[in-house]
Design a protein around this motif. Structure first.
Motif, PDB file in Angstrom:
ATOM      1  N   ALA A  15     -55.958  36.250 -37.364  1.00  6.59           N
ATOM      2  CA  ALA A  15     -55.681  37.651 -37.032  1.00  6.59           C
ATOM      3  C   ALA A  15     -54.352  37.828 -36.315  1.00  6.59           C
ATOM      4  O   ALA A  15     -53.711  38.868 -36.452  1.00  6.59           O
ATOM      5  CB  ALA A  15     -56.813  38.202 -36.163  1.00  6.59           C
ATOM      6  N   LEU A  16     -53.944  36.827 -35.532  1.00  8.15           N
ATOM      7  CA  LEU A  16     -52.778  37.008 -34.669  1.00  8.15           C
ATOM      8  C   LEU A  16     -51.570  36.179 -35.088  1.00  8.15           C
ATOM      9  O   LEU A  16     -50.450  36.485 -34.676  1.00  8.15           O
ATOM     10  CB  LEU A  16     -53.139  36.659 -33.222  1.00  8.15           C
ATOM     11  N   GLY A  17     -51.777  35.111 -35.851  1.00 12.25           N
ATOM     12  CA  GLY A  17     -50.660  34.237 -36.166  1.00 12.25           C
ATOM     13  C   GLY A  17     -50.028  33.753 -34.869  1.00 12.25           C
ATOM     14  O   GLY A  17     -50.715  33.386 -33.936  1.00 12.25           O
ATOM     15  N   MET A  18     -48.726  33.783 -34.801  1.00 13.08           N
ATOM     16  CA  MET A  18     -48.032  33.379 -33.568  1.00 13.08           C
ATOM     17  C   MET A  18     -47.659  34.575 -32.692  1.00 13.08           C
ATOM     18  O   MET A  18     -46.895  34.447 -31.755  1.00 13.08           O
ATOM     19  CB  MET A  18     -46.772  32.588 -33.912  1.00 13.08           C
ATOM     20  N   GLU A  19     -48.205  35.744 -33.002  1.00 11.90           N
ATOM     21  CA  GLU A  19     -47.870  36.931 -32.212  1.00 11.90           C
ATOM     22  C   GLU A  19     -48.350  36.836 -30.774  1.00 11.90           C
ATOM     23  O   GLU A  19     -47.777  37.434 -29.881  1.00 11.90           O
ATOM     24  CB  GLU A  19     -48.487  38.181 -32.862  1.00 11.90           C
ATOM     25  N   ASP A  20     -49.434  36.110 -30.527  1.00 10.47           N
ATOM     26  CA  ASP A  20     -50.002  36.032 -29.186  1.00 10.47           C
ATOM     27  C   ASP A  20     -50.454  34.602 -28.888  1.00 10.47           C
ATOM     28  O   ASP A  20     -51.631  34.285 -28.982  1.00 10.47           O
ATOM     29  CB  ASP A  20     -51.186  37.006 -29.073  1.00 10.47           C
ATOM     30  N   PRO A  21     -49.502  33.730 -28.523  1.00 11.89           N
ATOM     31  CA  PRO A  21     -49.869  32.332 -28.278  1.00 11.89           C
ATOM     32  C   PRO A  21     -50.861  32.157 -27.133  1.00 11.89           C
ATOM     33  O   PRO A  21     -51.615  31.193 -27.117  1.00 11.89           O
ATOM     34  CB  PRO A  21     -48.538  31.640 -27.987  1.00 11.89           C
ATOM     35  N   LEU A  22     -50.906  33.090 -26.192  1.00 10.26           N
ATOM     36  CA  LEU A  22     -51.877  32.986 -25.106  1.00 10.26           C
ATOM     37  C   LEU A  22     -53.298  33.080 -25.643  1.00 10.26           C
ATOM     38  O   LEU A  22     -54.168  32.296 -25.278  1.00 10.26           O
ATOM     39  CB  LEU A  22     -51.657  34.086 -24.062  1.00 10.26           C
ATOM     40  N   ARG A  23     -53.545  34.056 -26.513  1.00  5.00           N
ATOM     41  CA  ARG A  23     -54.894  34.249 -27.041  1.00  5.00           C
ATOM     42  C   ARG A  23     -55.283  33.149 -28.022  1.00  5.00           C
ATOM     43  O   ARG A  23     -56.461  32.890 -28.206  1.00  5.00           O
ATOM     44  CB  ARG A  23     -55.021  35.626 -27.689  1.00  5.00           C
ATOM     45  N   ILE A  24     -54.312  32.514 -28.627  1.00  4.63           N
ATOM     46  CA  ILE A  24     -54.621  31.413 -29.536  1.00  4.63           C
ATOM     47  C   ILE A  24     -54.869  30.127 -28.741  1.00  4.63           C
ATOM     48  O   ILE A  24     -55.774  29.355 -29.050  1.00  4.63           O
ATOM     49  CB  ILE A  24     -53.481  31.212 -30.554  1.00  4.63           C
ATOM     50  N   SER A  25     -54.097  29.906 -27.697  1.00  4.34           N
ATOM     51  CA  SER A  25     -54.222  28.643 -26.954  1.00  4.34           C
ATOM     52  C   SER A  25     -55.470  28.599 -26.080  1.00  4.34           C
ATOM     53  O   SER A  25     -56.010  27.509 -25.843  1.00  4.34           O
ATOM     54  CB  SER A  25     -52.977  28.406 -26.099  1.00  4.34           C
ATOM     55  N   ARG A  26     -55.946  29.740 -25.629  1.00  3.18           N
ATOM     56  CA  ARG A  26     -57.112  29.757 -24.735  1.00  3.18           C
ATOM     57  C   ARG A  26     -58.333  29.076 -25.356  1.00  3.18           C
ATOM     58  O   ARG A  26     -58.913  28.178 -24.725  1.00  3.18           O
ATOM     59  CB  ARG A  26     -57.411  31.211 -24.346  1.00  3.18           C
ATOM     60  N   PRO A  27     -58.758  29.436 -26.575  1.00  2.00           N
ATOM     61  CA  PRO A  27     -59.912  28.719 -27.137  1.00  2.00           C
ATOM     62  C   PRO A  27     -59.600  27.266 -27.504  1.00  2.00           C
ATOM     63  O   PRO A  27     -60.514  26.437 -27.539  1.00  2.00           O
ATOM     64  CB  PRO A  27     -60.302  29.557 -28.362  1.00  2.00           C
ATOM     65  N   ILE A  28     -58.336  26.965 -27.757  1.00  2.00           N
ATOM     66  CA  ILE A  28     -57.976  25.567 -28.034  1.00  2.00           C
ATOM     67  C   ILE A  28     -58.215  24.725 -26.784  1.00  2.00           C
ATOM     68  O   ILE A  28     -58.781  23.632 -26.861  1.00  2.00           O
ATOM     69  CB  ILE A  28     -56.508  25.462 -28.525  1.00  2.00           C
ATOM     70  N   VAL A  29     -57.819  25.242 -25.630  1.00  2.00           N
ATOM     71  CA  VAL A  29     -58.050  24.527 -24.364  1.00  2.00           C
ATOM     72  C   VAL A  29     -59.558  24.406 -24.113  1.00  2.00           C
ATOM     73  O   VAL A  29     -60.045  23.357 -23.679  1.00  2.00           O
ATOM     74  CB  VAL A  29     -57.321  25.228 -23.198  1.00  2.00           C
ATOM     75  N   GLY A  30     -60.314  25.479 -24.411  1.00  2.00           N
ATOM     76  CA  GLY A  30     -61.767  25.420 -24.256  1.00  2.00           C
ATOM     77  C   GLY A  30     -62.395  24.362 -25.141  1.00  2.00           C
ATOM     78  O   GLY A  30     -63.264  23.597 -24.707  1.00  2.00           O
ATOM     79  N   LEU A  31     -61.959  24.304 -26.396  1.00  2.00           N
ATOM     80  CA  LEU A  31     -62.474  23.298 -27.321  1.00  2.00           C
ATOM     81  C   LEU A  31     -62.130  21.895 -26.836  1.00  2.00           C
ATOM     82  O   LEU A  31     -62.956  20.980 -26.922  1.00  2.00           O
ATOM     83  CB  LEU A  31     -61.928  23.530 -28.732  1.00  2.00           C
TER      84      LEU A  31
END
Length: 195
Positions: free
Chosen positions: A129-145
């Motif tokens: 949904a976001l691509g690289m437009e919002d790296p904060l929202r993409i990285s948050r679940p990556i850190v959780g995982l």
């Protein structure tokens, strides 16, 4: 007053219960907030679920139950919110955020497999949904995982994910920010645990 004029099961009455729950929660009165949130969910469900209203009510209940220390209820509500958001909106950022919440709560109750599944969905939805437009929202679940994988003993995979999250943030110009620092700190802690 609203229930008297509109009826006990009217969606606006449910919204009033939701708002009351929010205020009680902010005031630290968690027992009352939890009861009001549960009533909001009941009203939203009676109006027809899945729906955006039931998804939002379930999400709020999950947050209040988590604050109140009822992790099983919080997790159950987050799972219901995921289903309601997906049925109502599809795979949108709101659905991804619900999966992220469910992943965090699944980990808190010890369901690492469930947590991993929810985090994978959160990442896939965020990236789609976001691509690289919002790296904060993409990285948050990556850190959780990464945290889930580390808890399950897959430390190398966790370290790789943390590095990936930090790299996403760096490419987004967010090097040195709080999320970047959290990813790097988690990497350091894992490495220290390894000796």
């Amino acid at each position: 007053v609203r229930a008297e004029s509109l009826g006990d099961e009217h969606p606006l009455t449910g919204r009033a219960w939701h708002n009351l729950s929010y205020e009680l929660s902010e005031d630290g009165r968690l027992d009352g907030a939890l009861s009001a949130a549960q009533r909001s969910v009941e009203i939203a469900a009676s109006a027809g679920a899945p729906s955006p209203g039931s998804a939002m009510a379930q999400t709020h209940l999950a947050h209040v139950a988590e604050r109140a220390g009822d992790l099983a209820l919080a997790w159950s509500a987050a799972e219901a919110a995921c289903a309601d958001y997906e049925a109502s909106y599809g795979k949108t950022p709101m659905t991804g955020e619900a999966h992220e919440l469910a992943g965090r709560l699944a980990r808190a109750v010890g369901d690492l497999e469930g947590a991993e599944t929810h985090y994978h969905w959160a990442i896939a939805i965020a990236e789609g949904a976001l691509g690289m437009e919002d790296p904060l929202r993409i990285s948050r679940p990556i850190v959780g995982l990464a945290g889930v994988l580390a808890s399950g003993g897959a430390v190398d995979a966790a370290l790789g994910l943390l590095d990936h999250a930090a790299a996403l943030l760096e490419r987004g110009g967010l090097q040195g920010g709080p999320q970047w620092a959290a990813a790097r700190s988690a990497q350091i802690a894992l490495l220290e645990d390894l000796g």
